[in-house]
Design an enzyme around this catalytic site. Sequence first.
Site, PDB file in Angstrom:
ATOM      1  N   GLU A 270       8.274   0.833   5.098  1.00 48.85           N
ATOM      2  CA  GLU A 270       7.156   0.329   5.788  1.00 48.85           C
ATOM      3  C   GLU A 270       7.667  -1.597   5.519  1.00 48.85           C
ATOM      4  O   GLU A 270       6.888  -1.127   3.710  1.00 48.85           O
ATOM      5  CB  GLU A 270       6.111   0.245   6.182  1.00 48.85           C
ATOM      6  CG  GLU A 270       5.267  -0.954   7.362  1.00 48.85           C
ATOM      7  CD  GLU A 270       3.501  -0.402   7.231  1.00 48.85           C
ATOM      8  OE1 GLU A 270       2.991   0.376   6.676  1.00 48.85           O
ATOM      9  OE2 GLU A 270       2.891  -0.836   8.047  1.00 48.85           O
TER      10      GLU A 270
ATOM     11  N   HIS B 211       0.475  -1.148   0.450  1.00 46.97           N
ATOM     12  CA  HIS B 211      -0.118  -0.072   0.031  1.00 46.97           C
ATOM     13  C   HIS B 211       0.789   1.665   0.159  1.00 46.97           C
ATOM     14  O   HIS B 211       2.363   1.270   0.332  1.00 46.97           O
ATOM     15  CB  HIS B 211      -1.261   0.116   1.091  1.00 46.97           C
ATOM     16  CG  HIS B 211      -0.574  -0.117   2.325  1.00 46.97           C
ATOM     17  ND1 HIS B 211       0.047  -1.268   3.126  1.00 46.97           N
ATOM     18  CD2 HIS B 211       0.252   1.136   3.131  1.00 46.97           C
ATOM     19  CE1 HIS B 211       0.462  -0.817   4.774  1.00 46.97           C
ATOM     20  NE2 HIS B 211       0.447   0.409   4.479  1.00 46.97           N
TER      21      HIS B 211
ATOM     22  N   HIS C  82       3.383   7.363   4.378  1.00 49.30           N
ATOM     23  CA  HIS C  82       5.263   6.435   3.351  1.00 49.30           C
ATOM     24  C   HIS C  82       4.497   5.287   2.746  1.00 49.30           C
ATOM     25  O   HIS C  82       3.183   5.500   2.127  1.00 49.30           O
ATOM     26  CB  HIS C  82       4.399   5.548   5.452  1.00 49.30           C
ATOM     27  CG  HIS C  82       3.150   4.730   5.921  1.00 49.30           C
ATOM     28  ND1 HIS C  82       3.260   5.356   6.238  1.00 49.30           N
ATOM     29  CD2 HIS C  82       3.198   3.204   4.791  1.00 49.30           C
ATOM     30  CE1 HIS C  82       2.226   4.243   6.843  1.00 49.30           C
ATOM     31  NE2 HIS C  82       2.093   2.981   5.957  1.00 49.30           N
TER      32      HIS C  82
HETATM   33 CO    CO Z   1       0.881   1.507   6.091  1.00 53.28          CO
END
Ligand code: CO
Length: 141
Positions: free
Chosen positions: A136, A13, A85
Amino acid sequence: MEEVYSNIGRLNHVAIAVPNIKIASDMWQKALGASVSKPQTLHEHGVKVVFINSPNTKVELIEPLNENSPISNFLKKNPNGGMHHICYEVSDLKSASRKLQAVGARILGDGNPKIGAHGNPVIFLQPSDFSGTLIELEQVE
Ligand code: CO
């Protein structure tokens, strides 16, 4: 000779911090024709989130629940919101962490995985090591 292999898998994502999730999701829905999930409140992460699925990945719009939310400071610097992010899937966080350490790339916090917003272990990497981008890594079985 250094072993060459890829740690990262799919882009899971892209997370976008927004000051108002209702206004943001309405815009994505109306202007982009996106199908937007119902908002979910993730108390332990201090955020409200909606998921916008597209064929190859998803976008998460995230709004802070309060001043102590991890994205509150980001929104102070970026009052209109902005990309917070990106998240890559990895099959093995331990091996990913070893590789990061081997090249001197830094993991945020104490370096140990935490349980992320999707219930999987995650780590976050020092943005200044990656062109100003917060990355991440999420362990996906
Ligand atoms: Co995330």
